[in-house]
Structure formats: C-alpha cells, structure tokens
Scaffold this active site. Sequence first.
Site, PDB file in Angstrom:
ATOM      1  CE1 TYR A 102      -3.024  -3.041   0.273  1.00 59.63           C
ATOM      2  CE2 TYR A 102      -3.729  -2.278   2.432  1.00 59.63           C
ATOM      3  CZ  TYR A 102      -3.830  -3.174   1.371  1.00 59.63           C
ATOM      4  OH  TYR A 102      -4.754  -4.187   1.434  1.00 59.63           O
ATOM      5  CG  HIS A 132      -1.482  -8.673  -0.498  1.00 62.16           C
ATOM      6  ND1 HIS A 132      -0.999  -7.408  -0.302  1.00 62.16           N
ATOM      7  CD2 HIS A 132      -2.801  -8.502  -0.728  1.00 62.16           C
ATOM      8  CE1 HIS A 132      -1.991  -6.533  -0.411  1.00 62.16           C
ATOM      9  NE2 HIS A 132      -3.088  -7.177  -0.672  1.00 62.16           N
TER      10      HIS A 132
END
Length: 288
Positions: A59, A118
């Site tokens: 992110y 992820h």
Amino acid sequence: MDIPVKKLKNGFKLPEFGLGTWQMGGRDKPDTSNDAAEIAAIKAAIEAGVTHIDTAEAYGGGHAEELVGRAIRGINRKKLFITSKVSEENHTCDGIPTSCKESLKRLHTTYLDLYLLHEFSTECPLEEAVQALDELVDEGLVKHIGVSNFGKEHLKEAQKLTKHKIVCNQVHYNLQVREVEKEGLLEYCQKSDVMLVAYRPVQKGKLLEDIPPMMQEMCVKYQKTPAQIAINWLVAQKNVVTIAKTSNPAHLKENLGGIGWNLTESDVELLRKDYPGQVDISDLIPLG
Ligand SMILES: NC(=O)c1ccc[n+]([C@@H]2O[C@H](COP(=O)([O-])OP(=O)(O)OC[C@H]3O[C@@H](n4cnc5c(N)ncnc54)[C@H](OP(=O)(O)O)[C@@H]3O)[C@@H](O)[C@H]2O)c1
C-alpha cells in the site's frame, strides 16, 4: 466504544470491525501530500475504539505502513492489533523475512499481530512461503499467520503445510461480491475454525449509491444507514469480521454504527438471497 470481538475455537480473537489503509499514502507508490490528514484519521479511529488496523507492504509502496507507524506512536502497542501483508512477488524463504522486517521498521513496532500472504502466488512454492511464516512466529516477529485472496483448495493446502495455525483468510466479500459463497470458502472457514476477514464492505462506496428498495426498507426497519446495514450483514455471520477504509470522521462514526446490534437471521438470509447486483467473482482479485 468497545468493538465486539469474535473468537475462534483455538483462541484466536479479532474485533468485528477494523480500519483499512488501502489508498492512505498513495496507491502503489508513496504519495505524501495528505499525510497529516491520514495520520489524524488513523488516530481518530483508534480514539473511537478501533484496535485492528489492516495494512500491507504494497500500500502506497510502503507509505501506508509508515503512516500507521506515525499514528500509533505513544499508544500502548498491546492495545492494538496490527495486520500486514507480504506481496506475492516476495513469497520466498528469503523474501518473507526481509519484507516482514521492513514492514516492522516502517510501522515502528517489534511485532505484527497478524501477517498474511497477500494473494496466492503461482511463481513461489506455497510450502516455502508458509515455512517462512512459521519461522517468523517462532522468532516472535509475528503472533499469528494467515492468507488473503486464497481459494478453498489453496487454503486447505496452506493449512496442511504450516506448523502454526492459519487463523484467517482475508477476502473480497460484501452484499454484492459473493465469490466466497459460490466457491464454498465461507462455509469451509466456518466449519474449519478460520476467520474470514471481509474486505471492501461498502465496495468503495459503490454500495451506497442508487440504494435499492430492499435496502431502503432495511434502513427504515432498523433505523440504520446503508453502510451500517452492509457492515452488519457481514459481521452477523459466523466467523466473519470486516475492515473498512475511511479517512473521513463522519464515515468512521457511521461505519462504527454498523456494529453492536444485530440484523435478524431472516433478514441476513433475505439480503443474501435477494440483494440486487450480485456477482460471483471479485472485480478486484479473484480467489486464487
Ligand atoms: N487483501 C487484499 O487484497 C485487499 C484488497 C482490498 C482491500 N483490502 C483492505 O480492506 C480495506 C477495506 O477495503 P477498501 O478500502 O478497498 O474498500 P471499502 O472499505 O469498502 O471502501 C473504502 C472507500 O469507501 C469510502 N467509504 C468508507 N466508508 C464510507 C461511508 N460510510 N460512506 C461513504 N463512503 C465511505 C472511503 O472514502 P473516505 O475515506 O472518504 O471515507 C473509501 O473511498 C482496505 O483499505 C485494505 O486495508 C485488502
């Protein structure tokens, strides 16, 4: 407020509602233009009772983690539950510990409460990745391990390969995105003591536009907003908790109003069956 907590049979606990950080501090590259406001938003969430903060090395190219690290300075670490994720390209025996240590540095903390793969990697062997996660637990850098965007079969495989328990699968799930139901993943998590962490509960605000009559009726019946109904519908379900991102204090207050009360079982099922605009596959990351 005290956010209700869900507990697995194995003792793992997670609050029903947590704060997401995707797009705080940029998308895939750092954007520092809004740092003060994002830090204030994270602090405001913590002050309002949020303890679970979800982030990832991806992110904002790591900047979201830096913002979380700055926001939590001076706060009793034990009162927080911090989740981060290692990106798919780093799912190797060297990549995972390196990524984890870099995340810890950016977060200014000595451990993660939960560390996730992820998404399923088609390049890096799963066995290597989960062994690396196990080692992080053994070293004390990570308290719990889990996966994200994993389909049922890959989740089962990961469960077989780890020494420590896979406590969660973080997946795209909301009133409209139903891949986890169609794939049998929701039922599997409920039966096999895995927490399903539903991300994108308001479908990035899209669920809050053009409110269908069914939702309008629920809002009147419960005296809640569409966002609150959407959040409650998720957490009303066994082993399901959710994470929503907001940098807006009014939205935070509204979202927190989505927990601490209950839709009836029949309304949960009605929304499951008849909510309009359902899709069988994630429009973001299909389960892998
Ligand atoms: N594991 C994964 O692959 C994965 C993928 C996606 C997301 N996630 C995690 O899940 C978190 C949540 O998902 P998301 O951020 O994609 O989607 P989301 O939480 O459904 O939506 C966030 C967006 O909706 C807006 N919003 C939030 N509450 C609102 C409300 N009450 N009224 C109006 N607008 C509202 C926010 O804007 P404002 O800031 O202006 O309120 C933001 O633009 C992420 O932040 C991330 O931590 C994980």
